[in-house]
Design a protein around this motif. Structure first.
Motif, mmCIF file in Angstrom:
data_model
loop_
_atom_site.group_PDB
_atom_site.id
_atom_site.type_symbol
_atom_site.label_atom_id
_atom_site.label_comp_id
_atom_site.label_asym_id
_atom_site.label_seq_id
_atom_site.Cartn_x
_atom_site.Cartn_y
_atom_site.Cartn_z
ATOM 1 N N ASP A 253 0.855 -1.186 0.000
ATOM 2 C CA ASP A 253 0.000 0.000 0.000
ATOM 3 C C ASP A 253 0.892 1.237 0.000
ATOM 4 O OD1 ASP A 253 -1.239 -2.306 1.122
ATOM 5 O OD2 ASP A 253 -2.860 -1.075 1.910
ATOM 6 N N ASP A 254 0.467 2.296 -0.681
ATOM 7 C CA ASP A 254 1.288 3.506 -0.736
ATOM 8 C C ASP A 254 1.737 3.933 0.659
ATOM 9 O OD1 ASP A 254 1.242 4.495 -3.639
ATOM 10 O OD2 ASP A 254 -0.862 4.072 -3.245
ATOM 11 N N THR A 255 0.809 3.914 1.606
ATOM 12 C CA THR A 255 1.147 4.244 2.996
ATOM 13 C C THR A 255 0.236 3.425 3.902
ATOM 14 O OG1 THR A 255 1.586 6.517 2.260
ATOM 15 C CG2 THR A 255 1.606 6.120 4.624
ATOM 16 N N LEU A 256 0.688 2.261 4.315
ATOM 17 C CA LEU A 256 -0.138 1.394 5.158
ATOM 18 C C LEU A 256 -0.511 2.091 6.458
ATOM 19 C CD1 LEU A 256 -1.199 -1.647 5.209
ATOM 20 C CD2 LEU A 256 0.677 -2.046 6.823
ATOM 21 N N THR A 257 0.371 2.968 6.924
ATOM 22 C CA THR A 257 0.148 3.640 8.212
ATOM 23 C C THR A 257 -0.756 4.864 8.098
ATOM 24 O OG1 THR A 257 2.224 4.861 7.890
ATOM 25 C CG2 THR A 257 2.322 2.819 9.185
ATOM 26 N N ASN A 280 5.230 0.019 3.634
ATOM 27 C CA ASN A 280 5.518 1.431 3.414
ATOM 28 C C ASN A 280 4.920 2.250 4.561
ATOM 29 O OD1 ASN A 280 6.741 1.291 0.733
ATOM 30 N ND2 ASN A 280 4.708 0.682 0.024
ATOM 31 N N ALA A 281 5.643 3.260 5.009
ATOM 32 C CA ALA A 281 5.159 4.083 6.110
ATOM 33 C C ALA A 281 5.605 5.526 5.916
ATOM 34 C CB ALA A 281 5.682 3.563 7.447
ATOM 35 N N LYS A 282 4.822 6.434 6.467
ATOM 36 C CA LYS A 282 5.204 7.838 6.509
ATOM 37 C C LYS A 282 5.973 8.077 7.802
ATOM 38 C CE LYS A 282 3.082 12.250 5.212
ATOM 39 N NZ LYS A 282 1.804 12.910 4.864
ATOM 40 N N ALA A 283 6.878 9.037 7.793
ATOM 41 C CA ALA A 283 7.759 9.261 8.943
ATOM 42 C C ALA A 283 7.069 10.058 10.040
ATOM 43 C CB ALA A 283 9.032 9.972 8.489
ATOM 44 N N LEU A 302 9.616 0.825 4.955
ATOM 45 C CA LEU A 302 10.140 1.572 3.816
ATOM 46 C C LEU A 302 9.597 2.990 3.942
ATOM 47 C CD1 LEU A 302 10.303 0.329 0.143
ATOM 48 C CD2 LEU A 302 9.887 2.711 0.713
ATOM 49 N N VAL A 303 10.488 3.949 4.126
ATOM 50 C CA VAL A 303 10.094 5.320 4.479
ATOM 51 C C VAL A 303 10.609 6.306 3.438
ATOM 52 C CG1 VAL A 303 10.212 7.122 6.231
ATOM 53 C CG2 VAL A 303 10.160 4.709 6.925
ATOM 54 N N GLY A 304 9.699 7.110 2.899
ATOM 55 C CA GLY A 304 10.086 8.138 1.946
ATOM 56 C C GLY A 304 10.470 9.432 2.650
ATOM 57 N N TYR A 305 11.755 9.605 2.946
ATOM 58 C CA TYR A 305 12.222 10.859 3.553
ATOM 59 C C TYR A 305 12.339 11.961 2.493
ATOM 60 C CZ TYR A 305 13.650 8.088 7.652
ATOM 61 O OH TYR A 305 13.676 7.277 8.757
ATOM 62 N N GLN A 327 12.321 12.291 15.072
ATOM 63 C CA GLN A 327 11.798 11.597 16.240
ATOM 64 C C GLN A 327 11.276 10.207 15.872
ATOM 65 O OE1 GLN A 327 11.876 12.544 19.605
ATOM 66 N NE2 GLN A 327 11.354 10.365 19.707
ATOM 67 N N PHE A 328 10.558 10.131 14.772
ATOM 68 C CA PHE A 328 10.063 8.836 14.279
ATOM 69 C C PHE A 328 11.219 7.857 14.085
ATOM 70 C CE2 PHE A 328 9.975 6.471 10.274
ATOM 71 C CZ PHE A 328 8.924 5.585 10.483
#
Length: 475
Positions: A253-257, A280-283, A302-305, A327-328
């Motif tokens: 998913d593009d952003t599971l979180t 996938n997760a957002k920070a 997997l994080v898109g910084y 922090q994340f």
């Protein structure tokens, strides 16, 4: 039901352009994502066949003998590979003139009129979510009666009308049985997953508005629609029991979180199954949610910084603060959650100084592994329109996102920052991140713990150095 072949077509050697790939190109380390969108179609059409030619290493000559055996061919395409994929369609049509051929993917959804006119071998191209349109065509419904496709009518492109987006995601059948019947799991690997791994979706859409991101702006939209937790857990249980070789499940998913209550509930069900998983997760995921995920089998995020510069993050509508991302990341390190961090060099607002800022930022965050990409301005995205309007993307470069080998081209440039400088910065970023004594020692000790990991990472190391050497000689 038409006898149907779903094809991820042969193209550049090592080109990862399948339906699970957001960046369609040849990677630094040879890797392939599962062709999940095509597998979803195959699950809807009983008796169909799915072939992932790039992952299997199949050339066109090996596939053409199959053409007379089928009535319907569906090709998943991408912007970089479209010209090649048209040639594949033409070869199949020459081998079987009665074959009905359709194209699906973001490229044809956005460029529907130009795509249907590209070749007489193409009978239709799909709009956005195309699952049930393909099912109806396979069932024999005449093309003019199928919503969500573009055909030629009286010699001119004709769009049959918008098909509603799928709201009940549980109405889609599982893809894991299709993987079992048609794919070879050992074909799918990358530099940060356990091998072999399996990827699939729990939902579609993404709440974020990142200007460069392909799927939410073209196919799946910004409304995050999810399958029920029970449905996902049941498929993972089936996959666990039927793929004993799989070491990790990745939720693509593009952003599971995006949906915190949902991901926590899913994590608890996965914990009961005893599987290892990643996503996938957002920070910006709260510590308590990360803790629930980790305690229930999460291994990696997997994080898109993207960038370490806040202004650039604002420019691309990332919706994240650098301070929050720090922090994340500290929380993940504390909990023992590994991170594969992705960065993009050359986004709007980039300068030589902000590139240096991002390199130092990546070193500070110290994710387990990283990916550094060039900005891929795909048609249909805000970034593409912005780049064309501002003269950052020359029209003749817009269709050449990859070179003749399938490697990403540097196509965007600014008055103060050339495409060559952006291209070179990718190498510099990788070297500054990986060629640190602490990072090299960490990777070496990981290799020493597992002989299979050592063999794989030595191979990947050779590929990575070849990639850097090739880029240096291309500058």
């Amino acid at each position: 039901m038409k006898k149907t072949l779903f094809l991820s077509p042969p193209t550049f050697d090592g080109y990862d352009g399948g339906a699970g790939s957001r960046y369609q190109c040849k990677r630094e380390v040879k890797s392939f994502w599962y062709p999940t969108w095509l597998a979803q179609l195959a699950a809807l059409v009983p008796g169909s066949k799915l072939i992932d030619a790039p992952a299997r290493g199949l050339a066109l000559d090996a596939l053409l003998p199959l053409a007379p055996d089928y009535e319907f061919l569906v090709i998943y395409t991408s912007t970089p590979s479209f010209g090649n994929d048209v040639k594949v369609a033409e070869a199949f049509k020459a081998a079987n003139p009665a074959l009905l051929i359709g194209f699906c993917g973001a490229h044809v959804a956005i460029n529907n009129e130009a795509s249907i006119a590209a070749s007489p071998a193409i009978d239709f191209v799909c709009d956005v979510e195309f699952d049930f349109a393909i099912k109806e065509i396979a069932e024999g419904r005449p093309l003019p009666e199928v919503l969500g496709i573009t055909i030629l009518k009286d010699g001119r492109p004709h769009f049959t009308g918008r098909r509603p987006m799928i709201e009940d995601m549980d109405s889609l059948p599982w893809v894991a049985p299709v993987y079992k019947e048609h794919l070879v799991t050992s074909d799918y690997y990358n530099g940060y997953m356990l091998h072999p791994y399996m990827s699939l979706y729990t939902g579609r859409g993404c709440k974020s508005r990142c200007t460069f991101c392909l799927w939410p702006q073209t196919i799946s939209g910004h409304n995050y629609r999810t399958r029920s937790v029970a449905n996902v857990a049941a498929e993972i249980k089936w996959a666990r029991d039927n793929f004993p070789e799989i070491k990790e499940f990745f939720f693509d998913d593009d952003t599971l979180t995006d949906n915190i209550p949902n991901v926590e509930a899913l994590a608890r069900e996965l914990g009961k199954l005893g599987v290892t998983w990643s996503c996938n997760a957002k920070a910006n995921v709260p510590y308590e949610t990360l803790k629930v995920m980790k305690e229930n089998g999460l291994r990696l995020l997997l994080v898109g910084y993207e960038s370490g510069n806040q202004k650039i993050l604002n420019n691309i509508k990332k919706g994240i603060l650098v301070t929050k991302a720090r922090q994340f990341t500290r929380d993940c390190h504390e909990l023992g959650i590994l991170i594969h961090g992705t960065f993009i060099v050359g986004l709007p607002g980039e300068t030589l100084e902000t590139i240096e800022e991002s390199i130092r930022y990546a070193q500070e965050l110290d994710p387990k592994t990283i990916q550094v990409s060039l900005p891929a301005a795909y048609p249909g995205t805000f970034l593409y329109n912005q780049a064309m309007e501002n003269g950052w993307l020359a029209p003749e470069k817009a269709e050449h996102l990859v070179d003749e080998h399938g490697v990403q081209n540097s196509v965007i440039e600014y008055p103060h920052l050339t495409s060559a400088q952006i291209f070179e910065a990718v190498d510099r970023f990788y070297k500054r991140f990986y060629f640190r004594p602490r990072k090299m020692a960490s990777l070496f000790f990981d290799m020493c713990r597992d002989w299979q990991v050592m063999k794989r990472q030595l191979r990947e190391g050779v590929e990575f150095f070849r990639f850097l050497w090739g880029r240096e000689n291309a500058v």
